[in-house]
Design a protein around this motif. Structure first.
Motif, PDB file in Angstrom:
ATOM      1  N   THR A   1       0.825  -1.202   0.000  1.00 18.62           N
ATOM      2  CA  THR A   1       0.000   0.000   0.000  1.00 18.62           C
ATOM      3  C   THR A   1       0.858   1.251   0.000  1.00 18.62           C
ATOM      4  O   THR A   1       0.647   2.168  -0.806  1.00 18.62           O
ATOM      5  N   TYR A   2       1.858   1.298   0.866  1.00 19.55           N
ATOM      6  CA  TYR A   2       2.708   2.490   0.950  1.00 19.55           C
ATOM      7  C   TYR A   2       3.599   2.634  -0.280  1.00 19.55           C
ATOM      8  O   TYR A   2       3.836   3.746  -0.748  1.00 19.55           O
ATOM      9  N   VAL A   3       4.084   1.526  -0.805  1.00 15.61           N
ATOM     10  CA  VAL A   3       4.887   1.592  -2.038  1.00 15.61           C
ATOM     11  C   VAL A   3       4.038   2.097  -3.199  1.00 15.61           C
ATOM     12  O   VAL A   3       4.464   2.947  -3.982  1.00 15.61           O
ATOM     13  N   ALA A   4       2.807   1.598  -3.291  1.00 11.23           N
ATOM     14  CA  ALA A   4       1.917   2.045  -4.365  1.00 11.23           C
ATOM     15  C   ALA A   4       1.593   3.529  -4.239  1.00 11.23           C
ATOM     16  O   ALA A   4       1.576   4.261  -5.235  1.00 11.23           O
TER      17      ALA A   4
ATOM     18  N   GLY B   1       3.478   5.817  -2.839  1.00 14.21           N
ATOM     19  CA  GLY B   1       4.692   6.539  -3.195  1.00 14.21           C
ATOM     20  C   GLY B   1       4.911   6.585  -4.695  1.00 14.21           C
ATOM     21  O   GLY B   1       5.288   7.622  -5.251  1.00 14.21           O
ATOM     22  N   VAL B   2       4.662   5.464  -5.372  1.00 10.84           N
ATOM     23  CA  VAL B   2       4.807   5.422  -6.832  1.00 10.84           C
ATOM     24  C   VAL B   2       3.780   6.331  -7.498  1.00 10.84           C
ATOM     25  O   VAL B   2       4.097   7.053  -8.448  1.00 10.84           O
ATOM     26  N   ILE B   3       2.559   6.305  -7.004  1.00 13.02           N
ATOM     27  CA  ILE B   3       1.528   7.179  -7.566  1.00 13.02           C
ATOM     28  C   ILE B   3       1.912   8.648  -7.393  1.00 13.02           C
ATOM     29  O   ILE B   3       1.771   9.454  -8.319  1.00 13.02           O
ATOM     30  N   ALA B   4       2.433   9.002  -6.229  1.00 11.73           N
ATOM     31  CA  ALA B   4       2.852  10.388  -5.999  1.00 11.73           C
ATOM     32  C   ALA B   4       4.009  10.759  -6.915  1.00 11.73           C
ATOM     33  O   ALA B   4       4.021  11.850  -7.504  1.00 11.73           O
ATOM     34  N   ALA B   5       4.988   9.872  -7.056  1.00 13.09           N
ATOM     35  CA  ALA B   5       6.146  10.160  -7.915  1.00 13.09           C
ATOM     36  C   ALA B   5       5.730  10.313  -9.369  1.00 13.09           C
ATOM     37  O   ALA B   5       6.189  11.236 -10.067  1.00 13.09           O
ATOM     38  N   LEU B   6       4.858   9.454  -9.853  1.00 13.77           N
ATOM     39  CA  LEU B   6       4.415   9.549 -11.240  1.00 13.77           C
ATOM     40  C   LEU B   6       3.532  10.772 -11.475  1.00 13.77           C
ATOM     41  O   LEU B   6       3.565  11.367 -12.555  1.00 13.77           O
ATOM     42  N   THR B   7       2.774  11.150 -10.470  1.00 10.00           N
ATOM     43  CA  THR B   7       1.962  12.363 -10.595  1.00 10.00           C
ATOM     44  C   THR B   7       2.845  13.594 -10.693  1.00 10.00           C
ATOM     45  O   THR B   7       2.614  14.470 -11.527  1.00 10.00           O
TER      46      THR B   7
END
Length: 91
Positions: A72-75, A77-83
């Motif tokens: 959940t936390y990795v996802a 973080g990835v969503i924030a980075a890609l945004t």
């Protein structure tokens, strides 16, 4: 015969893919005289968002009901980075 055909396909694909490489330089920006790649900044922002959300979830009690905490936390973080990548460095 097969080897010649394979070499032809490799050569043809290399020639066709050659148009995608343009000499524009790396996507980077100067910070205190050193050039940092954009993906590194986006990754650091993603890690910071994941850690921040973990702290918020611990304080609110939402962390206890998560079944797959790490994913959940990795996802998130990835969503924030890609945004950030899309909004700041995107086309």
């Amino acid at each position: 015969m097969r080897f010649t055909r394979l070499r032809f396909l490799i050569l043809a694909s290399g020639l066709l893919a050659g148009g995608g490489c343009t000499p524009q330089g790396a996507p980077s920006f100067p910070v205190v005289g050193a050039y940092f790649p954009d993906w590194m900044v986006c990754g650091l922002i993603g890690v910071a968002v994941a850690v921040g959300l973990r702290v918020i979830f611990l304080l609110t009690g939402l962390d206890a009901i998560l079944s797959f905490r790490l994913f959940t936390y990795v996802a998130m973080g990835v969503i924030a980075a890609l945004t950030v990548w899309t909004l700041v460095f995107g086309p």
